[in-house]
Motif scaffolding. Structure first.
Motif, PDB file in Angstrom:
ATOM      1  N   GLY A  18     -24.731  -6.725  -4.448  1.00 48.09           N
ATOM      2  CA  GLY A  18     -23.552  -6.028  -3.950  1.00 48.09           C
ATOM      3  C   GLY A  18     -23.759  -5.215  -2.691  1.00 48.09           C
ATOM      4  N   ARG A  19     -22.769  -4.360  -2.453  1.00 52.60           N
ATOM      5  CA  ARG A  19     -22.739  -3.528  -1.244  1.00 52.60           C
ATOM      6  C   ARG A  19     -21.976  -2.250  -1.562  1.00 52.60           C
ATOM      7  N   SER A  20     -22.588  -1.120  -1.222  1.00 56.35           N
ATOM      8  CA  SER A  20     -21.947   0.182  -1.408  1.00 56.35           C
ATOM      9  C   SER A  20     -22.183   1.041  -0.174  1.00 56.35           C
ATOM     10  N   LEU A  21     -21.387   2.077  -0.055  1.00 55.94           N
ATOM     11  CA  LEU A  21     -21.528   3.036   1.035  1.00 55.94           C
ATOM     12  C   LEU A  21     -21.766   4.419   0.441  1.00 55.94           C
ATOM     13  N   GLU A  31     -25.050   2.372   4.474  1.00 59.64           N
ATOM     14  CA  GLU A  31     -24.714   1.159   3.733  1.00 59.64           C
ATOM     15  C   GLU A  31     -25.943   0.724   2.947  1.00 59.64           C
ATOM     16  N   VAL A  32     -25.751   0.406   1.673  1.00 62.83           N
ATOM     17  CA  VAL A  32     -26.845  -0.107   0.850  1.00 62.83           C
ATOM     18  C   VAL A  32     -26.433  -1.469   0.303  1.00 62.83           C
ATOM     19  N   VAL A  33     -27.364  -2.426   0.392  1.00 65.13           N
ATOM     20  CA  VAL A  33     -27.098  -3.805  -0.015  1.00 65.13           C
ATOM     21  C   VAL A  33     -28.266  -4.318  -0.845  1.00 65.13           C
ATOM     22  N   ALA A  34     -28.079  -5.483  -1.441  1.00 63.61           N
ATOM     23  CA  ALA A  34     -29.111  -6.097  -2.272  1.00 63.61           C
ATOM     24  C   ALA A  34     -30.453  -6.091  -1.544  1.00 63.61           C
ATOM     25  N   GLY A  35     -31.486  -5.634  -2.244  1.00 64.78           N
ATOM     26  CA  GLY A  35     -32.834  -5.555  -1.687  1.00 64.78           C
ATOM     27  C   GLY A  35     -33.215  -4.183  -1.174  1.00 64.78           C
ATOM     28  N   ASN A  36     -32.227  -3.320  -0.913  1.00 62.31           N
ATOM     29  CA  ASN A  36     -32.541  -1.965  -0.436  1.00 62.31           C
ATOM     30  C   ASN A  36     -33.117  -1.119  -1.562  1.00 62.31           C
ATOM     31  N   ALA A  52     -18.478  -3.995  -2.593  1.00 63.02           N
ATOM     32  CA  ALA A  52     -18.574  -5.245  -3.348  1.00 63.02           C
ATOM     33  C   ALA A  52     -19.323  -4.914  -4.631  1.00 63.02           C
ATOM     34  N   ARG A  53     -18.866  -5.441  -5.733  1.00 64.78           N
ATOM     35  CA  ARG A  53     -19.462  -5.124  -7.039  1.00 64.78           C
ATOM     36  C   ARG A  53     -20.968  -4.943  -6.904  1.00 64.78           C
TER      37      ARG A  53
END
Length: 65
Positions: A18-21, A31-36, A52-53
């Motif tokens: 997913g993706r979050s702020l 922004e944080v996304v898969a793998g961070n 995104a979920r």
């Protein structure tokens, strides 16, 4: 959705999907996304918005007196 957060603990996070702020009190957006992988420090105040979920693995550390 989005919600206000105020961390009294430290939290290590690894975003799996997913993706979050994350927005701090000064308006700085991360922004944080898969793998961070990152640590949210004790005292962080701001918002967590899921764009995104998002699924995360996490560990919380809170020092006890």
């Amino acid at each position: 959705g989005a919600w206000r957060v105020h961390y009294t603990e430290e939290e290590y996070c690894r975003i799996l999907v997913g993706r979050s702020l994350l927005t701090n009190a000064d308006g700085v957006v991360r922004e944080v996304v898969a793998g961070n992988e990152f640590v949210i420090p004790r005292g962080f105040v701001g918002t967590w918005e899921v764009v995104a979920r998002t699924r995360k693995a996490y560990v919380i550390f809170e020092e006890r007196a």
